[in-house]
Design an enzyme around this catalytic site. Sequence first.
Site, PDB file in Angstrom:
ATOM      1  N   GLY A  73       5.739 -42.992  57.212  1.00 27.26           N
ATOM      2  CA  GLY A  73       5.500 -42.969  58.652  1.00 27.26           C
ATOM      3  C   GLY A  73       6.397 -41.966  59.328  1.00 27.26           C
ATOM      4  N   GLY A  74       7.047 -42.413  60.415  1.00 30.72           N
ATOM      5  CA  GLY A  74       7.895 -41.528  61.201  1.00 30.72           C
ATOM      6  C   GLY A  74       9.010 -40.891  60.383  1.00 30.72           C
TER       7      GLY A  74
ATOM      8  N   GLY B 144      -0.611  -4.728  46.054  1.00 33.11           N
ATOM      9  CA  GLY B 144       0.023  -5.247  47.264  1.00 33.11           C
ATOM     10  C   GLY B 144       1.305  -5.985  46.952  1.00 33.11           C
ATOM     11  CB  ALA B 145       2.299  -8.087  44.077  1.00 31.87           C
TER      12      ALA B 145
HETATM   13  C1  HXC Z   1      10.981 -53.823  60.696  1.00 31.72           C
HETATM   14  C2  HXC Z   1      11.003 -53.825  58.416  1.00 31.72           C
HETATM   15  C3  HXC Z   1      10.202 -52.663  58.394  1.00 31.72           C
HETATM   16  C4  HXC Z   1       9.820 -52.105  59.637  1.00 31.72           C
HETATM   17  C5  HXC Z   1      10.615 -53.229  56.366  1.00 31.72           C
HETATM   18  N1  HXC Z   1      11.221 -54.138  57.137  1.00 31.72           N
HETATM   19  N2  HXC Z   1       9.972 -52.334  57.101  1.00 31.72           N
HETATM   20  N3  HXC Z   1      11.394 -54.393  59.561  1.00 31.72           N
HETATM   21  N4  HXC Z   1      10.237 -52.699  60.762  1.00 31.72           N
HETATM   22  N5  HXC Z   1       9.105 -51.009  59.675  1.00 31.72           N
HETATM   23  C6  HXC Z   1      12.019 -55.263  56.704  1.00 31.72           C
HETATM   24  C7  HXC Z   1      11.209 -56.354  56.045  1.00 31.72           C
HETATM   25  O1  HXC Z   1      10.735 -57.227  57.015  1.00 31.72           O
HETATM   26  C8  HXC Z   1      12.233 -56.976  55.136  1.00 31.72           C
HETATM   27  O2  HXC Z   1      13.056 -57.831  55.898  1.00 31.72           O
HETATM   28  C9  HXC Z   1      13.085 -55.832  54.703  1.00 31.72           C
HETATM   29  O3  HXC Z   1      12.893 -54.804  55.676  1.00 31.72           O
HETATM   30  C10 HXC Z   1      12.711 -55.288  53.353  1.00 31.72           C
HETATM   31  O4  HXC Z   1      11.311 -55.056  53.326  1.00 31.72           O
HETATM   32  P1  HXC Z   1      10.390 -55.514  52.122  1.00 31.72           P
HETATM   33  O5  HXC Z   1       8.994 -55.354  52.569  1.00 31.72           O
HETATM   34  O6  HXC Z   1      10.818 -56.866  51.646  1.00 31.72           O
HETATM   35  O7  HXC Z   1      10.798 -54.466  51.012  1.00 31.72           O
HETATM   36  P2  HXC Z   1       9.888 -53.773  49.904  1.00 31.72           P
HETATM   37  O8  HXC Z   1       9.017 -54.789  49.243  1.00 31.72           O
HETATM   38  O9  HXC Z   1      10.817 -52.985  49.069  1.00 31.72           O
HETATM   39  O10 HXC Z   1       8.922 -52.777  50.703  1.00 31.72           O
HETATM   40  C11 HXC Z   1       9.476 -51.713  51.426  1.00 31.72           C
HETATM   41  C12 HXC Z   1       8.375 -51.097  52.323  1.00 31.72           C
HETATM   42  C13 HXC Z   1       7.728 -52.196  53.200  1.00 31.72           C
HETATM   43  C14 HXC Z   1       7.310 -50.428  51.458  1.00 31.72           C
HETATM   44  C15 HXC Z   1       9.051 -50.011  53.151  1.00 31.72           C
HETATM   45  O11 HXC Z   1       8.764 -52.949  53.811  1.00 31.72           O
HETATM   46  C16 HXC Z   1       6.830 -51.669  54.252  1.00 31.72           C
HETATM   47  O12 HXC Z   1       5.671 -51.292  53.955  1.00 31.72           O
HETATM   48  N6  HXC Z   1       7.288 -51.661  55.497  1.00 31.72           N
HETATM   49  C17 HXC Z   1       6.499 -51.235  56.624  1.00 31.72           C
HETATM   50  C18 HXC Z   1       6.284 -49.770  56.610  1.00 31.72           C
HETATM   51  C19 HXC Z   1       5.545 -49.330  57.851  1.00 31.72           C
HETATM   52  O13 HXC Z   1       4.339 -49.498  57.956  1.00 31.72           O
HETATM   53  N7  HXC Z   1       6.329 -48.802  58.816  1.00 31.72           N
HETATM   54  C20 HXC Z   1       5.823 -48.352  60.076  1.00 31.72           C
HETATM   55  C21 HXC Z   1       5.309 -46.970  59.856  1.00 31.72           C
HETATM   56  S1  HXC Z   1       4.622 -46.309  61.289  1.00 31.72           S
HETATM   57  P3  HXC Z   1      13.797 -59.080  55.290  1.00 31.72           P
HETATM   58  O14 HXC Z   1      14.411 -59.750  56.459  1.00 31.72           O
HETATM   59  O15 HXC Z   1      12.756 -59.909  54.606  1.00 31.72           O
HETATM   60  O16 HXC Z   1      14.818 -58.564  54.335  1.00 31.72           O
HETATM   61  C22 HXC Z   1       5.732 -45.247  61.801  1.00 31.72           C
HETATM   62  C23 HXC Z   1       5.246 -44.499  62.991  1.00 31.72           C
HETATM   63  C24 HXC Z   1       6.284 -43.560  63.509  1.00 31.72           C
HETATM   64  O17 HXC Z   1       6.772 -45.090  61.265  1.00 31.72           O
HETATM   65  C25 HXC Z   1       5.608 -42.286  63.894  1.00 31.72           C
HETATM   66  C26 HXC Z   1       6.540 -41.361  64.583  1.00 31.72           C
HETATM   67  C27 HXC Z   1       5.965 -39.986  64.609  1.00 31.72           C
END
Ligand code: HXC
Length: 510
Positions: free
Chosen positions: A169-170, A404-405
């Site tokens: 993502g971001g 050209g290279a």
């Molecule tokens: C808040 C988050 C989080 C998020 C993970 N956590 N991602 N909390 N916001 N984006 C937290 C989980 O709740 C969890 O908390 C801990 O971090 C670890 O995550 P897990 O899922 O247990 O870990 P894992 O299985 O290793 O998976 C990691 C992961 C997954 C693949 C990164 O967490 C995931 O898919 N997260 C969401 C990714 C996502 O969609 N992000 C938003 C993208 S959009 P606890 O308390 O249980 O430890 C974006 C737009 C920005 O970024 C654009 C700007 C241009």
Amino acid sequence: MKHIVEALEAKRAAARAGGGEKRMANQHAKGKLTARERIELLLDDGSFEEFDMFVEHRCADFGMQDQKIPGDGVVTGWGTVNGRVVYVFSKDFTVFGGSLSMAHAEKITKVQAMAIQNGAPCIGIFDAGGARIQEGVQSLAGYADIFMNNILGSGVIPQISVIMGPCAGGDVYSPAMTDFIFMVRDTSYMYVTGPDVVKTVTNETVTHEELGGARVHAAKSGVVDGAYENDFETLSEMRRLIDFLPSSNREKPPARPSFDDADREDPSLDTLIPDNPNKPYDMKELIEKVADEGDLFEIGKDFGKNIITAFGRLEGSTVGFVANQPMTLAGVLDIDASRKAARFVRFCDAFNIPIVTFVDVPGFLPGLKQEYGGLIKHGAKLLFAYGEATVPKVTVITRKAYGGAYDVMSSKHLRGDVNYAWPTAEIAVMGAKGAVEIIFRGDIGDPEKIAARTKEYQDRFANPFVAASLGYLDDVIMPRETRKRLIRSLRALKGKKLENPWKKHDNIPL
Ligand code: HXC
């Protein structure tokens, strides 16, 4: 006073504890280090000055008001690498998955701004889940603030991104705008959208590794500039890279005492080029034999392997080596090689690093795939990058410089300062066989005539002397003396002053 100090220590301890022992243990179980351990390895012992340890998020939605961890998922500050200042931020996956809140973003933009103002590299370590989902649009705003600093800092300070866990993502776009990205094999991945979204949108089933693993990005997409085995190796390589780089565009490249004789000759180079012009040889051997102590830091080693881009040193000062690699695709210029080298040349030019180019190139790669992929525009990137570069440029044609290279590869015509050739150089519009088949098409049915014409073409052009007689080469040098001649040239170019016409910025073909 005592209770204040105790409170301070308690707060520091809470910040250092991050997301707690269990999450730290999980991190280690996955083969990853924690955010602070990584900083300790990157920086000189005891040099880290941490900022904003007590910063907490300001989100009050989804119960977040009751979940505050000082530091808020990123460790920031500055320290030194072999005595030189660098700014650093390191995402802490144990705290809300390293996700980005506005407060977290503010910590990052603070060190970015300080790095830009104070003229020191900024290194970001990524291990995070993207935007803090509970925080909504503020998180998106925080990302944009980081992107803006990446853009403003580009060409001012070296910016390096190290991907050491999830990066989605971001989080991917900030690294994408930095100068170099490196990944750790097997424990890190990088993509705009993950496998689940891919499945929903395109119905493709892919793993994290297939979609954005280190192997994919280092060898296929070219998004990253190198991949290493584990956190330890990656961070020690980052220290090595930083040693080659100036701290900002206000500085010359770092110079250190060289114990490699500037007049050192290497007789083995006289036999590097095979008798058969179609036989490959390893261009890396030449670079290693020429550079101080053979010490190089290669950028994009596994991508566009038909061109080599590497930092090295001559007489103790950093230079950027660009060299066609005959071992892969005969050293031809294709889309990947052009993109890779263009970016490297621009980095060197932005940061006052002289460019040394070794040429053995049969031309641009023909074919549908290349043309459909936009070879014209991508090839033009390298042409543009060399032409606009005002740093000292020294070129050595070792064998082929066709078409050209020839122009593109830092020729005299693109303001090459010193252009040498080895006696084995062949400078022509194309190889003799192809040339004869075009200009003597009527003789194609007569092998004897074709052989005679080919020999005639070869005798005329398969040498450096036509170009040398026109002044397009400054000298024809013996391979063994290449190091010495490069060093002498760069000494003579130390005072080079060349400016392009004023403009807001150029419009390089993107
Ligand atoms: C808040 C988050 C989080 C998020 C993970 N956590 N991602 N909390 N916001 N984006 C937290 C989980 O709740 C969890 O908390 C801990 O971090 C670890 O995550 P897990 O899922 O247990 O870990 P894992 O299985 O290793 O998976 C990691 C992961 C997954 C693949 C990164 O967490 C995931 O898919 N997260 C969401 C990714 C996502 O969609 N992000 C938003 C993208 S959009 P606890 O308390 O249980 O430890 C974006 C737009 C920005 O970024 C654009 C700007 C241009």
